[in-house]
Design a protein around this motif. Structure first.
Motif, mmCIF file in Angstrom:
data_model
loop_
_atom_site.group_PDB
_atom_site.id
_atom_site.type_symbol
_atom_site.label_atom_id
_atom_site.label_comp_id
_atom_site.label_asym_id
_atom_site.label_seq_id
_atom_site.Cartn_x
_atom_site.Cartn_y
_atom_site.Cartn_z
ATOM 1 N N ALA A 106 0.852 -1.184 0.000
ATOM 2 C CA ALA A 106 0.000 0.000 0.000
ATOM 3 C C ALA A 106 0.889 1.235 0.000
ATOM 4 O O ALA A 106 1.872 1.295 0.742
ATOM 5 C CB ALA A 106 -0.914 0.010 1.217
ATOM 6 N N VAL A 107 0.537 2.185 -0.839
ATOM 7 C CA VAL A 107 1.326 3.411 -0.985
ATOM 8 C C VAL A 107 0.378 4.602 -0.979
ATOM 9 O O VAL A 107 -0.649 4.576 -1.658
ATOM 10 C CB VAL A 107 2.137 3.402 -2.304
ATOM 11 N N THR A 108 0.756 5.647 -0.223
ATOM 12 C CA THR A 108 -0.005 6.886 -0.238
ATOM 13 C C THR A 108 0.869 8.003 -0.771
ATOM 14 O O THR A 108 2.080 8.032 -0.558
ATOM 15 C CB THR A 108 -0.532 7.271 1.161
ATOM 16 N N SER A 109 0.225 8.915 -1.487
ATOM 17 C CA SER A 109 0.911 10.061 -2.078
ATOM 18 C C SER A 109 -0.122 11.152 -2.324
ATOM 19 O O SER A 109 -1.333 10.909 -2.187
ATOM 20 C CB SER A 109 1.569 9.639 -3.398
ATOM 21 N N ALA A 110 0.347 12.312 -2.716
ATOM 22 C CA ALA A 110 -0.583 13.397 -3.048
ATOM 23 C C ALA A 110 -1.331 13.097 -4.337
ATOM 24 O O ALA A 110 -2.485 13.497 -4.499
ATOM 25 C CB ALA A 110 0.168 14.720 -3.165
ATOM 26 N N HIS A 111 -0.672 12.385 -5.259
ATOM 27 C CA HIS A 111 -1.241 12.166 -6.588
ATOM 28 C C HIS A 111 -1.188 10.691 -6.979
ATOM 29 O O HIS A 111 -0.255 9.977 -6.631
ATOM 30 C CB HIS A 111 -0.496 13.013 -7.624
ATOM 31 N N ARG A 112 -2.171 10.261 -7.755
ATOM 32 C CA ARG A 112 -2.307 8.843 -8.099
ATOM 33 C C ARG A 112 -1.134 8.304 -8.922
ATOM 34 O O ARG A 112 -0.734 7.161 -8.723
ATOM 35 C CB ARG A 112 -3.626 8.594 -8.816
ATOM 36 N N GLY A 113 -0.599 9.091 -9.842
ATOM 37 C CA GLY A 113 0.488 8.597 -10.685
ATOM 38 C C GLY A 113 1.688 8.169 -9.867
ATOM 39 O O GLY A 113 2.282 7.112 -10.115
ATOM 40 N N ASP A 114 2.056 8.971 -8.883
ATOM 41 C CA ASP A 114 3.188 8.632 -8.013
ATOM 42 C C ASP A 114 2.881 7.394 -7.186
ATOM 43 O O ASP A 114 3.731 6.524 -7.012
ATOM 44 C CB ASP A 114 3.513 9.804 -7.085
ATOM 45 N N ALA A 115 1.656 7.314 -6.663
ATOM 46 C CA ALA A 115 1.276 6.164 -5.838
ATOM 47 C C ALA A 115 1.251 4.873 -6.664
ATOM 48 O O ALA A 115 1.738 3.835 -6.212
ATOM 49 C CB ALA A 115 -0.073 6.408 -5.168
ATOM 50 N N PHE A 116 0.697 4.941 -7.884
ATOM 51 C CA PHE A 116 0.683 3.753 -8.751
ATOM 52 C C PHE A 116 2.096 3.303 -9.090
ATOM 53 O O PHE A 116 2.425 2.113 -9.001
ATOM 54 C CB PHE A 116 -0.080 4.028 -10.056
ATOM 55 N N ALA A 117 2.947 4.245 -9.495
ATOM 56 C CA ALA A 117 4.317 3.895 -9.889
ATOM 57 C C ALA A 117 5.083 3.292 -8.711
ATOM 58 O O ALA A 117 5.766 2.268 -8.863
ATOM 59 C CB ALA A 117 5.033 5.120 -10.436
ATOM 60 N N ALA A 118 4.990 3.910 -7.544
ATOM 61 C CA ALA A 118 5.720 3.405 -6.382
ATOM 62 C C ALA A 118 5.218 2.023 -5.966
ATOM 63 O O ALA A 118 6.015 1.142 -5.628
ATOM 64 C CB ALA A 118 5.597 4.390 -5.220
ATOM 65 N N CYS A 119 3.918 1.809 -6.015
ATOM 66 C CA CYS A 119 3.354 0.508 -5.658
ATOM 67 C C CYS A 119 3.835 -0.573 -6.634
ATOM 68 O O CYS A 119 4.253 -1.656 -6.213
ATOM 69 C CB CYS A 119 1.832 0.583 -5.638
ATOM 70 N N GLU A 120 3.793 -0.271 -7.919
ATOM 71 C CA GLU A 120 4.246 -1.242 -8.915
ATOM 72 C C GLU A 120 5.736 -1.534 -8.756
ATOM 73 O O GLU A 120 6.170 -2.689 -8.845
ATOM 74 C CB GLU A 120 3.952 -0.728 -10.318
ATOM 75 N N PHE A 121 6.530 -0.507 -8.516
ATOM 76 C CA PHE A 121 7.964 -0.660 -8.287
ATOM 77 C C PHE A 121 8.209 -1.596 -7.100
ATOM 78 O O PHE A 121 9.003 -2.534 -7.185
ATOM 79 C CB PHE A 121 8.569 0.722 -8.022
ATOM 80 N N ILE A 122 7.520 -1.354 -5.993
ATOM 81 C CA ILE A 122 7.720 -2.168 -4.789
ATOM 82 C C ILE A 122 7.360 -3.625 -5.057
ATOM 83 O O ILE A 122 8.129 -4.530 -4.719
ATOM 84 C CB ILE A 122 6.922 -1.601 -3.600
ATOM 85 N N ILE A 123 6.229 -3.898 -5.688
ATOM 86 C CA ILE A 123 5.841 -5.293 -5.909
ATOM 87 C C ILE A 123 6.768 -5.967 -6.910
ATOM 88 O O ILE A 123 7.134 -7.137 -6.748
ATOM 89 C CB ILE A 123 4.348 -5.451 -6.306
ATOM 90 N N ASP A 124 7.222 -5.241 -7.934
ATOM 91 C CA ASP A 124 8.172 -5.830 -8.890
ATOM 92 C C ASP A 124 9.472 -6.234 -8.188
ATOM 93 O O ASP A 124 10.025 -7.301 -8.459
ATOM 94 C CB ASP A 124 8.470 -4.866 -10.035
ATOM 95 N N TYR A 125 9.961 -5.390 -7.288
ATOM 96 C CA TYR A 125 11.179 -5.733 -6.553
ATOM 97 C C TYR A 125 10.939 -6.855 -5.544
ATOM 98 O O TYR A 125 11.800 -7.715 -5.357
ATOM 99 C CB TYR A 125 11.777 -4.492 -5.883
ATOM 100 N N LEU A 126 9.769 -6.848 -4.907
ATOM 101 C CA LEU A 126 9.461 -7.934 -3.970
ATOM 102 C C LEU A 126 9.493 -9.289 -4.665
ATOM 103 O O LEU A 126 10.001 -10.275 -4.113
ATOM 104 C CB LEU A 126 8.070 -7.738 -3.359
ATOM 105 N N LYS A 127 8.918 -9.356 -5.869
ATOM 106 C CA LYS A 127 8.818 -10.627 -6.599
ATOM 107 C C LYS A 127 10.185 -11.196 -6.965
ATOM 108 O O LYS A 127 10.319 -12.407 -7.135
ATOM 109 C CB LYS A 127 7.998 -10.440 -7.880
ATOM 110 N N THR A 128 11.195 -10.339 -7.095
ATOM 111 C CA THR A 128 12.483 -10.818 -7.581
ATOM 112 C C THR A 128 13.625 -10.676 -6.579
ATOM 113 O O THR A 128 14.567 -11.459 -6.625
ATOM 114 C CB THR A 128 12.886 -10.065 -8.865
ATOM 115 N N GLU A 129 13.562 -9.704 -5.683
ATOM 116 C CA GLU A 129 14.702 -9.390 -4.833
ATOM 117 C C GLU A 129 14.531 -9.761 -3.359
ATOM 118 O O GLU A 129 15.517 -9.935 -2.663
ATOM 119 C CB GLU A 129 15.008 -7.879 -4.921
ATOM 120 N N ALA A 130 13.304 -9.824 -2.879
ATOM 121 C CA ALA A 130 13.103 -10.109 -1.455
ATOM 122 C C ALA A 130 13.426 -11.579 -1.173
ATOM 123 O O ALA A 130 13.058 -12.459 -1.957
ATOM 124 C CB ALA A 130 11.674 -9.780 -1.040
#
Length: 160
Positions: A106-130
């Motif tokens: 879950a990601v919160t931000s002032a604007h949806r574009g930043d929140a969507f990008a950060a959420c996708e970034f986090i899950i992409d890294y979780l799937k491969t790096e965690a």
């Protein structure tokens, strides 16, 4: 605010065997920041089919301490790339059944574009790096699950 806590004083990363409630977690995440204009969440669940085989159950293992630190670094990278207010990752471990929730990002931000990008970034890294190890129980027997090539390709877009 410490690096490992969100604005509500809650841990940004939780690795646990217990299930989580999406509504409760989102309410906690957004409670203390009236500047939040966007909340993006991702919930991953156990599928009953993977690589052509039925999945009866899945077991997730991890190294306590190392796993949380790895996920903290992923969140820190997202917060550096985008103006994120808060982020939360809950990842379950132990035995899970099809339809069980595995992960919440879950990601919160002032604007949806930043929140969507950060959420996708986090899950992409979780799937491969965690550092998680997944073992599925199938009719053919137990098998360890590796990251998919498609997960690696998803990660490639963030390297640019």
């Amino acid at each position: 605010m410490s690096r490992q806590e969100n604005h509500g004083g809650m841990a940004r990363v939780r690795v646990q065997p217990e299930d989580f409630d999406l509504s409760t977690e989102v309410a906690r995440l957004r409670a203390d920041n009236p500047k939040t204009g966007a909340i993006v969440t991702f919930v991953g669940t156990v599928r009953d089919l993977n690589e052509g085989s039925q999945v009866a159950s899945m077991e997730l293992e991890h190294y306590p301490g190392m796993t949380e630190e790895s996920i903290e670094r992923i969140i820190d990278q997202a917060c550096t790339r985008w103006p994120v207010h808060d982020a939360l990752v809950i990842h379950r471990v132990g035995p899970l059944l099809p339809r069980d929730q595995i992960v919440l990002v879950a990601v919160t931000s002032a604007h949806r574009g930043d929140a969507f990008a950060a959420c996708e970034f986090i899950i992409d890294y979780l799937k491969t790096e965690a550092p998680f190890w997944k073992k599925e129980q199938t009719p053919e027997g137990a098998r360890w699950v590796d990251a998919r090539v498609s997960d690696d390709h998803a990660l490639d877009k963030w390297e640019k």
